[in-house]
Scaffold this active site. Structure first.
Site, PDB file in Angstrom:
ATOM      1  N   ASP A   7       0.879  -1.167   0.000  1.00 40.98           N
ATOM      2  CA  ASP A   7       0.000   0.000   0.000  1.00 40.98           C
ATOM      3  C   ASP A   7       0.918   1.219   0.000  1.00 40.98           C
ATOM      4  O   ASP A   7       1.472   1.590   1.033  1.00 40.98           O
ATOM      5  CB  ASP A   7      -0.898  -0.035   1.247  1.00 40.98           C
ATOM      6  CG  ASP A   7      -1.658   1.281   1.465  1.00 40.98           C
ATOM      7  OD1 ASP A   7      -1.612   2.168   0.580  1.00 40.98           O
ATOM      8  OD2 ASP A   7      -2.294   1.406   2.531  1.00 40.98           O
ATOM      9  N   LYS A  68       2.957  11.111  -4.014  1.00 40.70           N
ATOM     10  CA  LYS A  68       1.862  10.425  -4.714  1.00 40.70           C
ATOM     11  C   LYS A  68       0.940  11.415  -5.431  1.00 40.70           C
ATOM     12  O   LYS A  68       0.358  11.094  -6.459  1.00 40.70           O
ATOM     13  CB  LYS A  68       1.070   9.602  -3.709  1.00 40.70           C
ATOM     14  CG  LYS A  68       0.027   8.678  -4.318  1.00 40.70           C
ATOM     15  CD  LYS A  68      -0.506   7.753  -3.249  1.00 40.70           C
ATOM     16  CE  LYS A  68      -1.598   6.850  -3.754  1.00 40.70           C
ATOM     17  NZ  LYS A  68      -2.037   5.936  -2.670  1.00 40.70           N
TER      18      LYS A  68
HETATM   19  P1  ADP Z   1      -2.414   7.469   3.043  1.00 34.34           P
HETATM   20  O1  ADP Z   1      -2.825   6.110   2.639  1.00 34.34           O
HETATM   21  O2  ADP Z   1      -3.076   8.550   2.274  1.00 34.34           O
HETATM   22  O3  ADP Z   1      -0.960   7.675   3.136  1.00 34.34           O
HETATM   23  P2  ADP Z   1      -3.251   6.775   5.744  1.00 34.34           P
HETATM   24  O4  ADP Z   1      -4.446   5.959   5.495  1.00 34.34           O
HETATM   25  O5  ADP Z   1      -2.067   6.113   6.292  1.00 34.34           O
HETATM   26  O6  ADP Z   1      -2.927   7.684   4.514  1.00 34.34           O
HETATM   27  O7  ADP Z   1      -3.687   7.960   6.714  1.00 34.34           O
HETATM   28  C1  ADP Z   1      -2.795   8.932   7.085  1.00 34.34           C
HETATM   29  C2  ADP Z   1      -3.555  10.117   7.594  1.00 34.34           C
HETATM   30  O8  ADP Z   1      -4.373   9.721   8.689  1.00 34.34           O
HETATM   31  C3  ADP Z   1      -2.649  11.219   8.085  1.00 34.34           C
HETATM   32  O9  ADP Z   1      -3.141  12.476   7.636  1.00 34.34           O
HETATM   33  C4  ADP Z   1      -2.770  11.107   9.597  1.00 34.34           C
HETATM   34  O10 ADP Z   1      -2.589  12.355  10.230  1.00 34.34           O
HETATM   35  C5  ADP Z   1      -4.195  10.632   9.739  1.00 34.34           C
HETATM   36  N1  ADP Z   1      -4.422   9.941  10.992  1.00 34.34           N
HETATM   37  C6  ADP Z   1      -3.819   8.807  11.431  1.00 34.34           C
HETATM   38  N2  ADP Z   1      -4.256   8.478  12.652  1.00 34.34           N
HETATM   39  C7  ADP Z   1      -5.152   9.446  13.014  1.00 34.34           C
HETATM   40  C8  ADP Z   1      -5.957   9.686  14.180  1.00 34.34           C
HETATM   41  N3  ADP Z   1      -5.891   8.875  15.224  1.00 34.34           N
HETATM   42  N4  ADP Z   1      -6.753  10.778  14.175  1.00 34.34           N
HETATM   43  C9  ADP Z   1      -6.805  11.616  13.124  1.00 34.34           C
HETATM   44  N5  ADP Z   1      -6.080  11.440  12.005  1.00 34.34           N
HETATM   45  C10 ADP Z   1      -5.264  10.376  11.948  1.00 34.34           C
HETATM   46 MG    MG Z   2      -4.204   4.887   1.880  1.00 30.13          MG
END
Ligand code: ADP
Ligand code: MG
Length: 497
Positions: A7, A68
């Site tokens: 991912d 990305k």
């Molecule tokens: P991506 O796949 O787009 O990289 P993710 O699914 O890993 O993203 O999500 C990352 C985002 O989720 C970041 O913006 C992070 O700040 C947010 N995030 C992660 N945990 C929390 C939480 N507990 N509360 C609010 N936002 C969160």
């Molecule tokens: Mg994602």
């Protein structure tokens, strides 16, 4: 040799592999299940992941994040101090190389074959860029898979359920919503939509602007003045945002100043962002021609769906509880691992732990152009509409407009509107016609999308069946095979810390 699912997220990436009959997240070398998708060039050498992230405020000019969002663009994603340019594909390749190296360390064997996930609405150029990034990293990309489909696979695998699923994926930088039909191990996408520029990052930005304004009110410095101050503000606001997921209030500390923020304030600051997700969901539901009572499961994916306002909104709009029980940050990688194993088995004639079949839909409408009889206005004619099942093809007929017409325009367009102003012309060409055709001679256009989402178009003279010309889309923004190969060689012996 193990096959893994990656991912490759905008902000965080995750890697999973099948162990026996179940997927498992592979920890990185730091022992973490998620790796920040960031690169820093420390004295010119690339550093990826959490250590790189920690250097954001120290080396802001050597720091690359959110690559990305730039995939499929021709412009560089980073220019270093010496003027050396890095394409988005190269930055992503560095991240992929690090993820694969960590995975092979965990597995104790070489990792070469991978499935990489992409947002469902990624177009042809962005998908090609992602594949190229994998190749540059020295990997063999067996398939790309849409992230919501992967999440659906991971979820469906756990429950063995069938029905209509809605996947709401709000990550760090992108928003993706998908409706799919699940029948056992078959996954059919019904409709998909999204926003390339909406994610947790934008929620951080709102909080940053608020905190910076409060700091200035208190007589503090302009926090957007330097890259260092801004990077620090971003880090503080992102963690404050996470704290507000479980606490009703928190304090953002910047230098010696303190800015208290309540969850309610944060929700007000970001209300417009949340309603953008709502509008997109409504559009997708409309395209799927479904009402909420026809949706059996709602899956929340992406770290940003942890924010209570998100599940609250989804619940309000759908009148039902979203499903819990899948880990929003890990489901996509898990599903990719299941799919990787299944595809790999198909190639090798082996039996997969779980066989899955995925059918996809087009994310953009495809068409051609023609002059309207009477007004002579050039219009877009949609031939394959958005959300058509892949692979697919369509036929349409046009006519010449004068006796002995010798040339005809043949275009391929992307977009829904009749008005060409709102449409992207992917390819323009002028085809020659044989001499002596009568007025209103019929021309047949065949357009198709193949299994990988690649576009083909051909025009025929209907009377004789003679082919007048074929279009294979050029991708001016993508790297050519030679450039990919050069970059792969250049990266081959690079060790990424
Ligand atoms: P991506 O796949 O787009 O990289 P993710 O699914 O890993 O993203 O999500 C990352 C985002 O989720 C970041 O913006 C992070 O700040 C947010 N995030 C992660 N945990 C929390 C939480 N507990 N509360 C609010 N936002 C969160
Ligand atoms: Mg994602």
């Amino acid at each position: 040799m193990a096959v893994i699912g990656i991912d490759l997220g905008t902000t965080y990436s995750a890697v999973a592999v099948m162990r026996g009959a179940a997927p498992e997240i592979l920890e990185n070398r730091e022992g973490e299940r998620l790796t920040p998708s960031v690169v820093v060039f420390e004295d010119g050498s690339p550093l990826v992941g959490v250590e790189a992230k920690n250097l954001a405020a120290v080396l802001p000019d050597d720091y690359v994040e959110f690559v990305k969002r730039k995939m499929g663009d021709a412009s560089p994603a980073h220019v270093d101090g010496s003027g050396k340019e890095y394409r988005p594909e190269e930055i992503s390749a560095l991240i992929l190389k690090r993820l694969a190296a960590d995975a092979s360390m965990q597995l104790g064997e070489e990792v070469r074959d991978v499935v990489i996930t992409v947002p469902a609405y990624f177009d042809d150029a962005r998908r090609t860029a992602t594949r190229d990034a994998g190749e540059i990293a020295g990997l063999n990309v067996i398939r790309l898979i849409n992230e919501p489909t992967a999440a659906g696979i991971a979820y469906g695998m756990n429950r063995g359920q069938s029905g209509t699923f809605l996947v709401f994926d709000l990550g760090g930088g992108t928003f993706d919503v998908t409706v799919m039909r699940v029948r056992g191990s078959e996954f059919d996408i019904v409709a998909t939509g999204g926003d390339r520029n909406l994610g947790g990052f934008d929620f951080d930005n709102k909080l940053m602007a608020h905190v910076a304004a409060k700091v200035e009110e208190q007589g503090g410095p302009d926090l957007y003045d330097s890259g260092k101050a801004e990077a620090d503000l971003r880090a503080q606001c992102e963690s404050a945002k996470r704290r507000l997921t479980s606490a009703a209030k928190t304090v953002v500390r910047v230098g010696t100043l303190q800015v208290p923020v309540t969850r309610e304030e944060f929700e007000q600051l970001t209300a417009a962002l949340l309603s953008r997700t709502e509008v997109t969901v409504e559009e997708v539901m409309e395209e799927a021609e479904l009402t909420w009572n026809q949706i059996d499961r709602i899956l929340l994916v992406g770290g940003s769906t942890r924010m209570p306002m998100v599940s609250g909104m989804v619940q309000r709009m759908s009148g039902r509880m979203p499903d819990i029980g899948i880990n929003p940050d890990e489901a996509v990688a898990m599903g990719a691992a299941i799919f990787a194993d299944s595809e790999n088995a198909k190639v090798n004639g082996a039996i997969p732990a779980i066989a899955v079949s995925v059918s996809d839909v087009t994310s953009q409408s495809l068409g051609t152009t023609a002059h309207e009889i009477g007004t002579n206005i050039k219009r877009n004619i949609v031939m394959i509409s958005k959300n058509s099942k892949i692979p697919c093809s369509a036929v349409d007929y046009f006519v010449t407009t004068i006796p002995d017409q010798r040339q005809v325009e043949f275009d391929v367009t992307e977009g829904d509107d009749e008005d060409l102003q709102y449409v992207t012309v992917l390819h323009e060409t002028l085809l020659n016609l044989p001499p002596g055709l009568p007025d209103k001679a019929e021309l047949r256009v065949v357009m198709s999308y193949d299994i990988d989402g690649m576009v083909h178009a051909e025009m025929f003279l209907e009377a004789t069946g003679q082919s007048l010309g074929t279009i294979e889309l050029e991708r001016p923004n993508n790297l050519g095979a030679n450039a990919v190969d050069e970059m792969r060689k250049a990266m081959r012996d690079l060790e990424i810390l």
